[in-house]
Design a protein around this motif. Structure first.
Motif, PDB file in Angstrom:
ATOM      1  N   GLY A   1       0.827  -1.206   0.000  1.00 34.53           N
ATOM      2  CA  GLY A   1       0.000   0.000   0.000  1.00 34.53           C
ATOM      3  C   GLY A   1       0.858   1.252   0.000  1.00 34.53           C
ATOM      4  N   GLY A   2       0.694   2.086  -1.032  1.00 32.17           N
ATOM      5  CA  GLY A   2       1.543   3.259  -1.198  1.00 32.17           C
ATOM      6  C   GLY A   2       0.897   4.547  -0.733  1.00 32.17           C
ATOM      7  N   GLY A   3       0.194   4.512   0.401  1.00 31.91           N
ATOM      8  CA  GLY A   3      -0.365   5.721   0.985  1.00 31.91           C
ATOM      9  C   GLY A   3       0.658   6.453   1.834  1.00 31.91           C
ATOM     10  N   PHE A   4       0.202   7.417   2.613  1.00 33.99           N
ATOM     11  CA  PHE A   4       1.130   8.241   3.376  1.00 33.99           C
ATOM     12  C   PHE A   4       1.831   7.465   4.483  1.00 33.99           C
ATOM     13  CE2 PHE A   4      -1.362  11.607   1.391  1.00 33.99           C
ATOM     14  CZ  PHE A   4      -0.346  12.456   0.992  1.00 33.99           C
ATOM     15  N   ILE A   5       1.098   6.660   5.251  1.00 35.70           N
ATOM     16  CA  ILE A   5       1.734   5.930   6.341  1.00 35.70           C
ATOM     17  C   ILE A   5       2.750   4.929   5.799  1.00 35.70           C
ATOM     18  CG2 ILE A   5       1.365   4.390   8.297  1.00 35.70           C
ATOM     19  CD1 ILE A   5       0.397   7.244   8.711  1.00 35.70           C
ATOM     20  N   GLY A   6       2.351   4.168   4.782  1.00 31.00           N
ATOM     21  CA  GLY A   6       3.279   3.210   4.195  1.00 31.00           C
ATOM     22  C   GLY A   6       4.512   3.876   3.624  1.00 31.00           C
ATOM     23  N   SER A   7       4.317   5.037   2.989  1.00 29.47           N
ATOM     24  CA  SER A   7       5.450   5.770   2.429  1.00 29.47           C
ATOM     25  C   SER A   7       6.387   6.259   3.530  1.00 29.47           C
ATOM     26  CB  SER A   7       4.950   6.961   1.598  1.00 29.47           C
ATOM     27  OG  SER A   7       4.207   6.512   0.486  1.00 29.47           O
ATOM     28  N   GLU A   8       5.809   6.687   4.665  1.00 32.23           N
ATOM     29  CA  GLU A   8       6.644   7.126   5.788  1.00 32.23           C
ATOM     30  C   GLU A   8       7.429   5.972   6.382  1.00 32.23           C
ATOM     31  OE1 GLU A   8       3.879  10.891   7.309  1.00 32.23           O
ATOM     32  OE2 GLU A   8       3.917   9.019   8.450  1.00 32.23           O
ATOM     33  N   VAL A   9       6.807   4.809   6.500  1.00 36.19           N
ATOM     34  CA  VAL A   9       7.511   3.633   7.029  1.00 36.19           C
ATOM     35  C   VAL A   9       8.698   3.282   6.133  1.00 36.19           C
ATOM     36  CG1 VAL A   9       7.317   1.152   7.456  1.00 36.19           C
ATOM     37  CG2 VAL A   9       5.529   2.700   8.267  1.00 36.19           C
ATOM     38  N   ALA A  10       8.475   3.271   4.833  1.00 37.99           N
ATOM     39  CA  ALA A  10       9.559   2.961   3.890  1.00 37.99           C
ATOM     40  C   ALA A  10      10.667   4.010   3.981  1.00 37.99           C
ATOM     41  CB  ALA A  10       9.015   2.885   2.471  1.00 37.99           C
ATOM     42  N   SER A  11      10.296   5.268   4.107  1.00 35.19           N
ATOM     43  CA  SER A  11      11.276   6.341   4.232  1.00 35.19           C
ATOM     44  C   SER A  11      12.137   6.155   5.471  1.00 35.19           C
ATOM     45  CB  SER A  11      10.559   7.696   4.289  1.00 35.19           C
ATOM     46  OG  SER A  11      11.443   8.738   4.646  1.00 35.19           O
TER      47      SER A  11
END
Length: 418
Positions: free
Chosen positions: A149-159
């Motif tokens: 899932g490429g939403g905001f939370i997932g993107s922050e976790v990956a970052s």
């Protein structure tokens, strides 16, 4: 048991409404039902500074034990509401107790959408500190992180994973990350930040299965097209839904959230309010019920409801322009307004004092509808105010352009122009 005000949910919205009630001079008894056993905490740090190990829970608690005493708040820990009886003004609690209220505030937030792979060992959602702890341990062990899932939370976790030197992969079935949240130019820019930081981004890709790696302490994620990705931990971030299932027999009006008027009052129930992710408030300007599941709205609507409870003869509506922010790969990203797929998109690439700036503005019928900016925090408040004042898109573009030493404006319907 009886309490003047009962707040369901130890969320940021729930705690802020209690604090604001005391600031408004409200002297009645306040009871908070919180499903967490510990003190309530803020959520934004979980995917950023807590996940990286730069902060601990005590750094972002919403209340201390001393605050509970000074504010005279009755915090019931490890307790959830399982039903309400509006006719009798009663809340039924998970441990069997019934609480009588004069005014009820529902602030129980949203629940992650369940996925078929959620029960696999090493797969977690990302909504609580307990779930964040699993991912944090795997990052400390330098285990690869896969986000579905490429939403905001997932993107922050990956970052955060990449900032800690851990391999990270984002799997998104849409054409870009953040696809339903903002326009294509801005999505492409943010996705580029991830790729530049070493995140493997797999868009237009679906998950076929998730399973333990036989004989190894890992997980195999099988994707459409036959590709397989190995992980030490998998974060399932495919979205959330308002936490309203427990209210289905209450008579409370629900349509993808609890329906409220512009003052936060639940329609048809003058002694019940709803705030935060669980609520949809009537928007006087747009003449529709809207939701916006972000931290700023939760805190702002909490303040409005506190005022309206404490001063029922001086009620104020909530009509603020939506706003949210995120940190990803060292970039401060802010968004104001609401993006629609029918909006025209204008990208502004600039430079100020040697620092690169990027923004995307969106318009409909000549007026700004949404604005998104990277590392431009001093200009975003102006954009939010401009949206509220219904300023023209040309005025907004000129404002950002004039605040750059050099800028290039790219209109989706025309060639780039300097």
């Amino acid at each position: 048991m009886e309490s003047s005000v009962v707040v369901i949910g130890g969320s940021v919205a729930g705690i802020r409404v209690c604090q604001a009630l005391r600031s408004e001079g409200f002297m009645g008894e306040i009871t908070i039902l919180s499903e967490e056993l510990g003190l309530p905490y803020d959520l934004p740090p979980l995917s950023k500074t807590y996940l990286s190990g730069d902060q601990e829970r005590t750094d972002f608690q919403l209340l201390s034990d001393a605050d509970l005493v000074s504010l005279k708040l009755n915090l019931m820990r490890g307790v959830t509401a399982i039903a309400i009886n509006p006719r009798e003004r009663q809340v039924v609690c998970s441990e069997g107790r019934t609480i009588q209220y004069k005014t009820l505030v529902i602030a129980c937030g949203a629940r992650p959408i369940a996925a078929p792979w959620d029960k696999v060992e090493g797969v977690t959602q990302f909504r609580t500190i307990g779930e964040a702890n699993l991912v944090r341990r795997r990052i400390e062990q330098k285990r690869a992180v896969v986000v579905i899932g490429g939403g905001f939370i997932g993107s922050e976790v990956a970052s955060t994973a990449r900032a800690c030197g851990v391999p990270a992969t984002i799997i998104e079935r849409q054409p870009t990350l953040l696809y339903t949240a903002i326009g294509p130019k801005f999505c492409t820019y943010i996705q580029g930040l991830h790729v530049a930081a070493g995140v493997t981004v797999l868009c237009n890709t679906s998950v076929e299965s998730v399973a333990k790696d036989a004989g190894r302490d890992g997980i195999i994620v099988s994707l459409s097209g036959g590709r397989k990705v190995s992980a030490g931990v998998v974060v399932s971030g495919i979205g959330v839904r308002p936490n309203t299932a427990w209210l289905e027999t209450s008579g409370i009006p629900i349509n993808q959230g609890i329906l409220c008027d512009e003052f936060g009052g639940v329609l048809g129930f003058p002694d019940i309010y709803a705030i935060g992710d669980v609520s949809l408030w009537f928007h006087p300007s747009r003449m529709i019920h809207t939701s916006y599941g972000h931290w700023t709205r939760a805190t702002e609507t909490a303040g409005v409801v506190a005022h309206n409870i404490a001063r029922p003869k001086e009620k104020i509506p909530y009509n603020a322009v939506p706003f949210f922010w995120t940190w990803q790969h060292g970039k401060f990203i802010q968004v104001v307004g609401r993006w629609s797929a029918t909006d025209r998109e204008i990208a502004i690439k600039g430079e100020t004092h040697g620092k690169v700036k990027f923004a995307a503005l969106y318009e409909n019928q000549g007026k700004i509808t949404c604005g998104a900016a990277v590392d431009w925090p001093d200009k975003v408040p102006w954009l939010r105010a401009a949206h509220a004042q219904n300023k023209s898109i040309d005025e907004c573009v000129e404002y950002l352009r004039s605040n750059c030493d050099h800028a290039v404006v790219e209109d989706q319907s025309s060639q780039p122009a300097k």
